[in-house]
Design a protein around this motif. Structure first.
Motif, PDB file in Angstrom:
ATOM      1  N   ARG A 648      25.155  35.978  31.287  1.00  0.00           N
ATOM      2  CA  ARG A 648      26.641  34.057  31.444  1.00  0.00           C
ATOM      3  C   ARG A 648      26.629  34.886  32.853  1.00  0.00           C
ATOM      4  O   ARG A 648      27.227  35.233  33.310  1.00  0.00           O
ATOM      5  N   PHE A 650      28.845  31.565  34.646  1.00  0.00           N
ATOM      6  CA  PHE A 650      29.020  30.159  34.433  1.00  0.00           C
ATOM      7  C   PHE A 650      30.438  29.560  35.805  1.00  0.00           C
ATOM      8  O   PHE A 650      30.283  30.424  36.494  1.00  0.00           O
ATOM      9  N   GLY A 651      30.658  27.862  34.740  1.00  0.00           N
ATOM     10  CA  GLY A 651      31.470  27.771  36.726  1.00  0.00           C
ATOM     11  C   GLY A 651      31.219  26.849  37.492  1.00  0.00           C
ATOM     12  O   GLY A 651      29.933  26.688  37.343  1.00  0.00           O
ATOM     13  N   PRO A 652      32.067  25.865  38.445  1.00  0.00           N
ATOM     14  CA  PRO A 652      31.436  24.759  38.704  1.00  0.00           C
ATOM     15  C   PRO A 652      30.319  25.044  40.254  1.00  0.00           C
ATOM     16  O   PRO A 652      29.997  23.861  40.008  1.00  0.00           O
ATOM     17  N   LEU A 695      22.401  26.808  29.441  1.00  0.00           N
ATOM     18  CA  LEU A 695      23.327  27.085  28.043  1.00  0.00           C
ATOM     19  C   LEU A 695      24.460  24.767  27.753  1.00  0.00           C
ATOM     20  O   LEU A 695      24.396  24.695  26.540  1.00  0.00           O
ATOM     21  N   ASP A 699      27.206  26.495  33.210  1.00  0.00           N
ATOM     22  CA  ASP A 699      27.246  27.568  32.112  1.00  0.00           C
ATOM     23  C   ASP A 699      25.301  27.722  31.945  1.00  0.00           C
ATOM     24  O   ASP A 699      24.404  26.825  31.335  1.00  0.00           O
ATOM     25  N   GLU A 726      33.868  29.214  42.754  1.00  0.00           N
ATOM     26  CA  GLU A 726      34.282  29.880  41.601  1.00  0.00           C
ATOM     27  C   GLU A 726      33.061  29.499  40.870  1.00  0.00           C
ATOM     28  O   GLU A 726      32.073  28.867  40.453  1.00  0.00           O
ATOM     29  N   TYR A 728      31.444  32.269  37.260  1.00  0.00           N
ATOM     30  CA  TYR A 728      32.034  34.119  36.603  1.00  0.00           C
ATOM     31  C   TYR A 728      30.632  34.880  36.317  1.00  0.00           C
ATOM     32  O   TYR A 728      29.654  33.435  35.541  1.00  0.00           O
ATOM     33  N   LEU A 729      30.696  36.367  36.195  1.00  0.00           N
ATOM     34  CA  LEU A 729      29.118  36.224  35.699  1.00  0.00           C
ATOM     35  C   LEU A 729      29.937  37.437  34.428  1.00  0.00           C
ATOM     36  O   LEU A 729      31.139  38.073  34.587  1.00  0.00           O
ATOM     37  N   VAL A 730      29.331  37.117  33.583  1.00  0.00           N
ATOM     38  CA  VAL A 730      29.281  38.012  31.984  1.00  0.00           C
ATOM     39  C   VAL A 730      27.765  39.090  32.107  1.00  0.00           C
ATOM     40  O   VAL A 730      27.164  38.689  31.704  1.00  0.00           O
ATOM     41  N   ASN A 731      28.031  40.337  32.113  1.00  0.00           N
ATOM     42  CA  ASN A 731      26.969  41.119  32.087  1.00  0.00           C
ATOM     43  C   ASN A 731      27.011  41.278  30.046  1.00  0.00           C
ATOM     44  O   ASN A 731      27.845  42.367  29.589  1.00  0.00           O
ATOM     45  N   LEU A 732      25.468  40.840  29.475  1.00  0.00           N
ATOM     46  CA  LEU A 732      25.662  40.508  28.319  1.00  0.00           C
ATOM     47  C   LEU A 732      24.416  41.524  27.295  1.00  0.00           C
ATOM     48  O   LEU A 732      23.783  41.970  26.481  1.00  0.00           O
TER      49      LEU A 732
ATOM     50  N   ASP B  50      35.718  38.545  26.291  1.00  0.00           N
ATOM     51  CA  ASP B  50      36.387  38.504  28.050  1.00  0.00           C
ATOM     52  C   ASP B  50      36.852  37.382  28.822  1.00  0.00           C
ATOM     53  O   ASP B  50      35.764  36.364  28.082  1.00  0.00           O
ATOM     54  N   GLN B  52      37.341  35.033  31.939  1.00  0.00           N
ATOM     55  CA  GLN B  52      37.576  34.690  33.476  1.00  0.00           C
ATOM     56  C   GLN B  52      38.069  32.949  34.118  1.00  0.00           C
ATOM     57  O   GLN B  52      37.790  32.080  32.569  1.00  0.00           O
ATOM     58  N   SER B 145      25.869  28.728  21.472  1.00  0.00           N
ATOM     59  CA  SER B 145      26.467  28.950  22.108  1.00  0.00           C
ATOM     60  C   SER B 145      27.416  28.321  22.399  1.00  0.00           C
ATOM     61  O   SER B 145      28.706  28.414  23.473  1.00  0.00           O
ATOM     62  N   TRP B 155      37.106  30.609  30.070  1.00  0.00           N
ATOM     63  CA  TRP B 155      36.512  30.424  29.651  1.00  0.00           C
ATOM     64  C   TRP B 155      36.257  31.928  29.406  1.00  0.00           C
ATOM     65  O   TRP B 155      36.499  32.720  29.306  1.00  0.00           O
ATOM     66  N   THR B 157      33.599  34.874  26.621  1.00  0.00           N
ATOM     67  CA  THR B 157      32.054  35.490  26.254  1.00  0.00           C
ATOM     68  C   THR B 157      32.742  36.496  24.872  1.00  0.00           C
ATOM     69  O   THR B 157      33.622  37.492  25.566  1.00  0.00           O
ATOM     70  N   LEU B 159      32.315  40.033  23.152  1.00  0.00           N
ATOM     71  CA  LEU B 159      31.359  41.747  23.736  1.00  0.00           C
ATOM     72  C   LEU B 159      32.376  41.961  22.662  1.00  0.00           C
ATOM     73  O   LEU B 159      31.982  43.681  23.117  1.00  0.00           O
TER      74      LEU B 159
END
Lengths: 969, 259
Positions: A648, A650-652, A695, A699, A726, A728-732, B50, B52, B145, B155, B157, B159
């Motif tokens: 995922r 997301f962020g501006p 999404l 996002d 700005e 953000y990354l999330v490893n899913l 999570d 952020q 979502s 934000w 998520t 996890l």
């Protein structure tokens, strides 16, 4: 052999006998013995035979400085018997012998020492060269130390990783005082001692200091130290390495009550105190390694620590006061000391000379052992003045010989500190030490208890200052007192005994003598590092334990130079030979399993390691996976694709980041649809591919290949590091499992799990939907076509994957559903002409080479897309490899990696398989661009025994369903 | 839901004595022969999020709760909140009965992107909003979502499924850690709770240290789900000589309460 009466210095416990076997004989030692002392107690005097000459070798020291006592113990060769604690039931065997140590059939080789000059293996037996293989075989058969037992089963190995403020190496008086001083400031201290107990050279000495015997003083200090809660003490633990930022590595031997055989330690310390002490510098004279020749300290410790007299009649040839002390003390223990020769002309401690006189022991000042007599053991010794002007022969069965003391500087060598010669002590020591590393005790030349202990205290306090636990003035006080009131010893300067030559061994491990050193000097090898290479001195198992600081002194002597013009050779870690099993430690097989691992295992999956994952490769014993493949083409298959990278972002500024790393225009990622794109390296080479969808506002959700998932976040961050963005990354990847449902009946299966409309109109190819399966499990469903059929990638929470997998199997059972593995997927996608990164690409393969140039959006120059400039260049570059499809003449495919040849290497086969769908052998290859035209003939060479050639023809791809109707229907 | 349809990433060896189904997970409360410690407890079912954002410690509703300094950690009414770096924090709801964070509404509501701008905590942080399974009860086809949405500036998520959460507890727990990691958990100048990030068994791990007294040390390890079985096996192997045994969730709470 009868032990001496109990004394408080002894470390053996005669109440606990331990039986063990040696060469088929059942022997007995005591708890506290080492294997070597137990053997010595049972009359064993020849422990091994030497490497080249098969000369008899005996107990020389007790700290493993030489290979003399390397033995096979409990199936493990090359164990240092002097250091291995005896355990009940041990099986001990001599090694490097043909016959027995006493009667070795290769003992005759000693007479041919003249045939083995320095570097003989480089110079002799090579002319005529055709004879070399014959001699090489003979030499290899004769050389080596010990035999590996392939059926040996490793025991338990342990490892520890911890931090300390101060790490003290050496548990003698200086080390203990250093540890105590540092600990008293509140710091965390660790103390490493290679012997099984603390005390160092106090441990066996009965002389008194301020009215207390030294052994008692040592034990008192040890008890005091062990009672401190902030001090961790490890005995039988040798520091093996010292690295940057004071990382100390060590190896600890397990004792009878420990659960481990050996333990590896990594200690991250803020300061290190080296208090490793001294060893005795070997005296080099003719036959200086005959059994019966041993270091005075060895003889002394045999009696005082293990209750064993080293012989009946002894001659001492020493170069330090400890040797004089040992002679007097051993006389008191019952050993007949025939004579004490001291190579020093003056400087001895008058009290110790007086002690010899009191005992009527003849004392020869300025004399030295020049030759040991006797064939398999010492029978007499020829003493000589140090100038060789007079000689005297004395009968004895023990010759305690030493040229003086030499510091154990291994740690300094590991710290890459250049050693220089100190004229007073005769030691090689670093001129200065870096901040955070301190030295103390005998190592730096102190020899009386008061100065040794004070130097330890000073070092400990300086370490505390370094750690910020103490003000500098307090540490300076101790240092000033030390420097003002105490002097380091004046060491022996003797280099060689008179007449030292062809049988005067500089290195016991390699059977290298003074003659070899002289030969190497004559050949022009003018520094120890070079002489070491040609003579092999110091390259044996004991890593310069015996030659150590003797080699530069001897070389300088032979070159007519003053001592100190040459430096000792470099010592490398580990300082002590260590089992590979110890470094392997707990050796856990750390890998990832998908949430569907267990259900696939029950279904008969065969797993293979793919990067960090274990993945199902096959679901049958048929490596062609024919049934799995055809079932996907005709019915429906189910694949665990959970290893796929899922993210995922997301962020501006998320879109900007996507534009930077993806070659496509990511502003056109629509909600509800998927966009396929690729990432390139700065060179324009294909790095990764995947799909992305939107999404919500700012996002996105995107996928990567399995192999790149672990590096994706860093890749994004690295390539946007100069931007103030700005996002953000999330490893899913691990949060979401992925199930690939593929085949013409896939929709029928999926429809049974959801009320959502999954018809082709409502959910077309490259579509993205979110809905619940059975109204319960939230799913992200991606309609893709990697295998060329109607396919759905179903991403679900990992904890629910097994449930969904079972639901799908139940729903698909009437439709012939069955799992397929990676190999089937590999063939299916190859039929479709889809590439796998790393399979069809390599480090120099650009996006354009693979025919994927259409993914690159050339208009978004503002995005500074990674790799775009290189792609621009590569687009018009000639002579690049191209990816082509080919059809093999015949049904057997060549192996992956086979070479395309045409007088020269013109490319290679990326993947080639027999296609059960097409009933042909087809493949993908990277070839020179002039071979890439349709219809070009390819000659493929498959290495092997015998090698094979294949003929093939370049054909259009995809091989299967070129219009893509099946995946879009 | 009373049926366990969610599966933990690993199964600890041993005989469970008491189990409950919670949020679709089968949770072992007690094992037979848990021994005297140290213990290893699988808490993978614990909800984990999570967070952020650029100003986490000033997030409305979370002020004073999210620790300001990276590396610090805090307990808050059954939650543990770990500040991982300047823009990231982790929230674990350790206690199943932990009250909502920051006083969010008691009734769960789906949040649409348009609603997400209001200054309130994400609904998923309300313990009564029991994750994905509750969505099924709330509304048909609620977009997945939506779970990821959060108020402006924050934000989140989920996890829960991405991270294994293991606890090492009791005497010798830190000794076990010394065999699998080179993190300095005994540093005297840190105050618990604290979060470390580094390799454990060579696997990138968040290590939370709620307490470290010799006899009642407690270590929480969170790492990628896929590594669960092999890391658990490695921990058990490393801790075997020290008497490490699997234990149920009750043992964990006993250790947690004793602080």
């Amino acid at each position: 052999m009868k032990r001496l009466p109990h004394s408080p210095t002894q470390r053996i416990d005669t109440r606990h006998p331990l039986p063990f076997s040696y060469g088929g004989r059942l022997l007995e030692g005591y708890r506290g013995d080492t294997v070597a002392t137990a053997l010595f107690a049972n009359g064993v005097r020849i422990f091994s035979r030497s490497l080249k000459y098969h000369r008899p070798r005996g107990l020389y020291s007790l700290d493993g400085e030489s290979s003399n006592c390397l033995m096979e113990i409990d199936g493990l060769p090359n164990m240092r018997a002097e250091q291995v604690p005896l355990r009940g039931g041990m099986q001990v065997r001599p090694q490097n012998v043909v016959g027995s140590p006493e009667r070795d059939l290769l003992g005759f080789l000693d007479a041919f020492h003249w045939a083995m000059p320095a570097g003989f293996y480089y110079r002799v037996f090579h002319k005529p060269y055709r004879l070399w293989p014959f001699f090489q075989t003979l030499i290899r058969r004769a050389a080596g130390a010990g035999t590996v037992n392939p059926s040996w089963e490793p025991g338990r190995y342990d490892e520890l990783h911890f931090h300390a403020d101060v790490c003290v190496v050496g548990g003698g008086p200086a080390g203990m005082q250093a540890a105590r001083a540092a600990a008293q400031t509140g710091l965390r201290v660790v103390l490493l001692e290679s012997r099984p107990w603390l005390g160092g050279f106090y441990d066996w000495r009965t002389v008194e200091h301020h009215g207390t015997p030294l052994y008692e003083r040592g034990r008192h200090l040890a008890r005091e130290l062990e009672s401190l809660s902030n001090v961790r003490v490890y005995t039988s633990c040798t520091a093996t390495g010292l690295y940057g930022d004071n990382l100390v590595t060590a190896v600890q031997e397990g004792g009878p009550d420990d659960f481990f055989h050996q333990r590896y330690l990594e200690i991250r310390a803020r300061a290190v105190v080296a208090a490793t002490g001294c060893t005795e510098r070997p005296l080099v004279f003719e036959h200086n390694e005959r059994p019966g020749v041993m270091q005075p300290g060895c003889a002394h410790r045999l009696a005082r620590t293990y209750g064993l007299l080293p012989g009946t009649a002894a001659v001492f040839s020493v170069g330090h006061d400890l040797g004089l002390e040992a002679a007097a003390d051993l006389h008191d223990q019952g050993l007949h000391v025939a004579c004490v020769a001291d190579c020093r002309s003056d400087g001895q401690d008058p009290q110790r000379i007086a002690a010899l006189e009191e005992r009527n022991i003849p004392f020869l000042r300025g004399w030295v052992a020049a030759r040991a007599l006797g064939k398999k053991a010492v029978e007499a010794v020829v003493l000589s003045t140090t100038e060789g002007s007079a000689t005297r022969t004395i009968s004895c069965d023990v010759l305690a010989a030493s040229a003086g003391l030499t510091p154990l500087t291994g740690l300094f060598s590991l710290a890459r500190l250049p050693l220089s010669y100190d004229e007073r002590t005769g030691y090689f020591l670093p001129a200065s030490l870096p901040e955070g590393l301190y030295a103390a005790g005998r190592l730096v030349g102190y020899d009386d208890p008061a100065s040794i202990e004070l130097s330890g205290t000073a070092a400990g306090l300086r370490a505390a200052v370094h750690c910020g636990a103490l003000d500098a003035p307090r540490a300076d006080e101790a240092l000033t007192e030390l420097q003002d009131n105490h002097r380091v010893l004046r060491g022996s300067k003797l280099v060689l005994a008179p007449g030292a030559g062809a049988r005067s061994f500089v290195c016991f491990d390699e059977d290298a003598t003074v003659k070899h050193v002289r030969q190497s000097v004559r050949m022009g090898f003018d520094v120890p590092e070079l002489a070491k290479r040609v003579t092999a001195i110091g390259t044996g198992p004991s890593q310069s334990g015996i030659p150590g600081h003797n080699l530069p002194l001897i070389m300088a002597h032979l070159r007519g130079e003053s001592a100190g013009t040459l430096r000792p050779t470099t010592v490398r870690p580990p300082l002590k030979p260590t089992l590979l099993a110890t470094y392997a430690g707990l050796h856990p097989d750390i890998h990832k399993k998908t949430p569907l691992h267990d259900v696939q295992e029950r279904a008969g999956a065969v797993f293979r390691r793919v990067g960090v994952w274990k993945r199902a490769r096959y679901f049958s014993s048929d490596p062609t996976c024919r049934d799995e493949i055809l079932n996907v083409r005709n019915n429906v298959g189910i694949l665990d694709g959970s290893t796929l990278g899922k993210f995922r972002i997301f962020g501006p500024d998320a879109e900007k980041a996507l534009q930077r790393v993806y070659v496509g225009d990511m502003s056109r990622v629509p909600a509800g649809k998927l966009k396929y794109s690729a990432m390139c390296t700065e060179d324009g080479c294909l790095l990764d591919d995947g799909v992305a969808t939107k999404l919500g506002e700012n996002d996105y959700y995107f996928t990567t290949s399995t192999g790149r998932a672990g590096a994706t976040v860093e890749w994004f961050r690295f390539h946007t590091r100069h931007e103030d963005w700005e996002y953000y990354l999330v490893n899913l990847t691990d949060s979401l499992a992925s199930i690939n449902l593929a085949g013409p009946k896939a929709r029928d299966v999926l429809q049974q799990l959801t009320d959502a409309d999954v018809s082709n109109d409502a959910f077309p190819f490259m579509g993205y939907r979110e809905f619940r399966l059975k109204g319960l499990v939230p799913a992200r469903v991606l309609r893709l076509g990697f295998v060329g059929e109607l396919s759905y990638e179903i991403h679900i929470p990992s904890s629910m994957a097994r449930t969904v997998w079972q639901w799908l199997l139940e729903a698909g059972r009437p439709l012939g559903i069955r799992p397929f593995g990676l190999e089937a997927q590999n063939v299916l996608r190859m039929e479709k002409g889809h590439v796998i990164i790393g399979q069809e690409s390599e480090i120099r393969t650009t996006l354009i080479d693979l025919g994927l140039g259409f993914l690159w959006d050339r208009t978004k120059t503002w995005a500074k897309t990674v790799g775009a400039p290189a792609l621009q260049f590569a687009e018009s570059q000639e002579g690049r490899l191209k990816l082509v499809g080919f059809l093999v003449d015949g049904s057997r495919p060549p192996l992956d990696g086979s070479i395309v040849v045409d007088g020269s290497i013109r490319g290679h086969v990326c993947t080639c398989r027999y296609s059960p769908t097409l009933d042909k052998a087809i493949g993908l290859a990277l070839v020179d661009d002039d071979l890439a035209a349709l219809g070009s003939r390819l000659r493929i060479f498959e290495p092997g025994d015998p090698p094979e050639y294949f003929d093939a023809r370049v054909v259009p791809t995809p091989f299967y369903d070129p219009e893509g109707q099946r995946m879009k229907c | 839901m009373n049926e366990a349809y969610r599966h933990a990433p690993l199964t600890l060896p041993g005989t469970p004595l008491d189990q409950v189904v919670r949020d679709g997970w089968n949770v072992t409360l007690r094992f037979r022969d848990e021994g005297d410690g140290p213990w290893i407890v699988d808490l993978s079912h614990v909800p984990k999020w999570d967070l952020q954002g650029s100003a986490l410690d000033r997030t409305p509703g979370l002020e004073g709760i999210v620790p300001a300094q990276p590396g610090s950690s805090t307990f808050h009414e059954g939650w543990i909140i770990n500040r991982l770096n300047p823009v990231q924090a982790g929230l674990w709801r350790l206690r199943p009965d932990a009250p909502p964070l920051g006083g969010c509404p008691r009734t769960p509501q789906a949040v649409t992107p348009a609603q997400a701008g209001v200054h309130q905590l994400p609904e998923i942080l309300d313990p009564r909003f029991r994750g994905d399974d509750e969505w099924a009860l709330e509304g048909e086809n609620a977009p997945f979502s939506d779970n990821l949405l959060a108020p402006k500036g924050v934000w989140t998520t989920d996890l829960t499924d991405g991270l294994v959460l293991l606890a090492l507890a009791g005497p010798g727990a830190l000794d076990v850690m010394e065999r699998v990691a080179s993190l300095d958990l005994r540093r005297p100048d840190i105050s618990c709770p604290v979060v470390f990030q580094g390799p454990v068994c060579h696997v990138p791990t968040q290590v939370v240290l709620p307490r470290r007294e010799d006899l009642s040390a407690l270590v929480l390890l969170a790492f990628s789900r896929g590594y669960g079985p092999s890391v658990a096996e490695a921990l058990l192997h490393a801790g075997d000589p020290l008497g490490l045994r699997p234990a149920g969730e009750e043992r964990f709470f006993e250790n947690l309460v004793s602080q």
